[in-house]
Design a protein around this motif. Structure first.
Motif, short mmCIF file in Angstrom:
data_model
loop_
_atom_site.label_atom_id
_atom_site.label_comp_id
_atom_site.label_asym_id
_atom_site.label_seq_id
_atom_site.Cartn_x
_atom_site.Cartn_y
_atom_site.Cartn_z
N PRO A 3 0.79 -1.24 0.00
CA PRO A 3 0.00 0.00 0.00
C PRO A 3 0.82 1.29 0.00
N ASP A 4 2.07 1.23 0.48
CA ASP A 4 2.92 2.43 0.47
C ASP A 4 3.59 2.67 -0.87
N GLY A 5 3.30 1.81 -1.87
CA GLY A 5 3.88 1.97 -3.20
C GLY A 5 5.22 1.28 -3.38
N GLU A 6 5.78 0.74 -2.30
CA GLU A 6 7.06 0.04 -2.39
C GLU A 6 6.88 -1.26 -3.15
N ARG A 7 7.91 -1.64 -3.92
CA ARG A 7 7.79 -2.88 -4.68
C ARG A 7 8.83 -3.88 -4.23
N SER A 8 8.39 -5.14 -4.12
CA SER A 8 9.26 -6.24 -3.74
C SER A 8 9.30 -7.21 -4.91
N MET A 9 10.50 -7.43 -5.44
CA MET A 9 10.63 -8.12 -6.72
C MET A 9 11.18 -9.54 -6.54
N THR A 51 4.49 13.60 -6.09
CA THR A 51 3.60 12.70 -6.81
C THR A 51 3.03 11.67 -5.83
N GLN A 52 1.76 11.34 -6.02
CA GLN A 52 1.19 10.24 -5.25
C GLN A 52 1.74 8.93 -5.80
N ILE A 53 2.37 8.14 -4.94
CA ILE A 53 3.01 6.90 -5.41
C ILE A 53 1.97 5.78 -5.49
N ILE A 54 1.77 5.29 -6.70
CA ILE A 54 0.91 4.13 -6.90
C ILE A 54 1.76 2.87 -7.00
N ASP A 55 2.89 2.97 -7.72
CA ASP A 55 3.79 1.83 -7.91
C ASP A 55 5.17 2.38 -8.25
N ALA A 56 6.14 2.13 -7.39
CA ALA A 56 7.48 2.70 -7.58
C ALA A 56 8.30 1.94 -8.63
#
Length: 330
Positions: free
Chosen positions: A123-129, A268-273
Motif C-alpha cells: 500500500p505504500d507503493g514500495e515494490r518487492s521483486m 507525486t502520489q506513489i501508486i507503484d514505484a
C-alpha cells in the motif's frame, strides 16, 4: 551521426504486477523493497498465490530504452528471451515502443523459459521483486553485435545482468566496440544486493570503462561501503566522469566537471514505484543526447520518474515530451 543514441543491454523480462500487504510478504518469505532471485518452481508457486495481476513487458534496461524510445530517441535493446508466449510479448511490446530489438530467440524446446519478475506492490507503493531470470541469464558475447554497438552514442548496461555466467564477457565486448568507435558507456547499479555480489567487478568496470554511473542512495552507499551519503557521492565522482544518483522524495544529485547539482523531486502520489530509476535514466540519457545540461537532464529524469510512479507498470503512459514542455525544459 550515429544510428543509435542509446543502446541498452540487460535482463529481458516480463513483469507480473500484483498488490499485496505486509502479511503476504511475511507469510511467503519475501523481503520488502528488494529484488530476490528465484527459480522456476518458486516463480510458479508465487504466481499461483498472488491475487489478480497485470503482465507487462519489463526488465530494468528495457524500461529505460522504452523511455528513450517514447521520447523519440533512436534506440535499441539487447536481451535474451525464449521463443515462447512471454518472449514474443516482450519483443512485440518493445518494438511497438519504437526500439530496435534483434536479439535471437532461444529455441522453443529449451528447458528454461522467458524470464519474469513477480512484483508485489504494498500500500505504500514500495515494490518487492521476485525474479526468475530464465533465458535472460544466458546472454553471451555471441548476442552482442559489435557493429550495432559501434553505432551507439551511448550504451547503457544493467547491473542486474552481472548475475550470469557470460555476462561480464558480453559487457566487455559491447564496451570495446562502442568506445573504439567514439561512443560512451554507462551503467546502473540496479540493487544494493547486486552490488554486494559483484562489488569488485563493478568498481573495476566503473573506474576503467564507464563515463556515467547511475545509482540510488542505497546502491551508492553499498558500493562505497559507507553510511555517509556525501562521502559516497564524492568517492563515485572520483571514479567516473558523471554520477547521477537518485534519492527518492529528496530528488536527484548529479556530479560532473567538478560541480554538484541537486534537483528536487516532483511531488507525486506513489501508486507503484516500479521503474522509477529506469525512467530517470532514460530521460537523463535522452537529455544528454539532445544537448541539454546535466541539471536539465536530471529535471527530465525526475519528471519521467514521477510519471511512472503515478500508475501501475514501468512503461510511460503519458507523453513525456509534452510533460517536459509544460515544465519549460524543451
Amino acid at each position: 551521426m550515429k544510428k543509435f543514441q542509446v543502446v541498452g543491454i540487460g535482463n529481458a523480462m516480463v513483469d507480473v504486477l500484483a498488490h499485496a500487504d505486509e502479511a503476504f510478504l511475511e507469510a511467503n518469505g519475501i523481503g520488502k523493497g528488494i529484488m530476490q532471485l528465484i527459480d522456476m518452481e518458486r516463480a510458479v508457486t508465487l504466481y499461483d498465490r498472488i491475487g489478480p495481476a497485470k503482465e507487462i513487458s519489463g526488465g530494468s534496461a528495457a524500461n529505460t530504452i522504452a523511455g528513450v524510445a517514447a521520447l523519440g530517441g533512436r534506440t535499441a535493446y539487447v536481451g535474451k528471451v525464449k521463443d515462447d508466449q512471454l518472449g514474443r510479448i516482450f519483443a512485440h511490446d518493445l518494438r511497438a515502443q519504437g526500439a530496435v530489438y534483434e536479439t535471437a530467440f532461444a529455441p522453443q524446446d529449451s528447458a528454461q523459459e522467458t524470464g519474469r519478475c513477480i512484483v508485489l506492490v504494498t500500500p505504500d507503493g514500495e515494490r518487492s521483486m521476485n525474479t526468475y531470470l530464465g533465458w535472460s541469464e544466458f546472454l553471451s558475447p555471441a548476442d552482442i553485435d559489435e557493429a550495432q554497438m559501434a553505432q551507439a552514442e551511448w550504451i547503457y548496461l544493467e547491473g542486474y545482468r552481472f548475475d550470469g555466467p557470460e555476462s561480464h564477457a558480453a559487457f566487455a565486448k559491447a564496451i570495446r566496440a562502442c568506445k573504439a568507435a567514439g561512443g560512451r558507456a554507462s551503467v546502473t547499479l540496479s540493487d544494493p544486493f547486486c552490488v554486494e555480489r559483484h562489488r569488485d567487478a563493478f568498481r573495476k568496470m566503473i573506474r576503467e570503462d564507464m563515463d556515467l554511473l547511475f545509482a540510488n542512495r542505497s546502491e551508492l552507499l553499498s558500493m562505497y561501503q559507507t553510511e555517509d551519503f556525501n562521502a559516497a557521492l564524492t568517492a563515485a565522482a572520483a571514479d567516473v566522469a558523471i554520477v547521477a544518483c537518485t534519492e527518492g522524495e529528496h530528488g536527484a544529485h548529479v556530479l560532473a566537471e567538478g560541480q554538484h547539482w541537486h534537483v528536487p523531486a516532483v511531488p507525486t502520489q506513489i501508486i507503484d514505484a516500479t521503474g522509477a530509476g529506469d525512467l530517470f535514466a532514460g530521460a537523463f540519457l535522452w537529455g544528454l543526447t539532445h544537448g541539454h545540461s546535466y541539471e536539465a537532464a536530471a529535471r527530465m529524469g525526475n519528471l519521467a520518474a514521477s510519471e511512472i510512479i503515478s500508475h501501475i507498470g514501468a512503461r510511460p503512459e503519458a507523453d513525456l515530451a509534452a510533460l517536459f514542455r509544460q515544465h519549460g525544459l524543451i
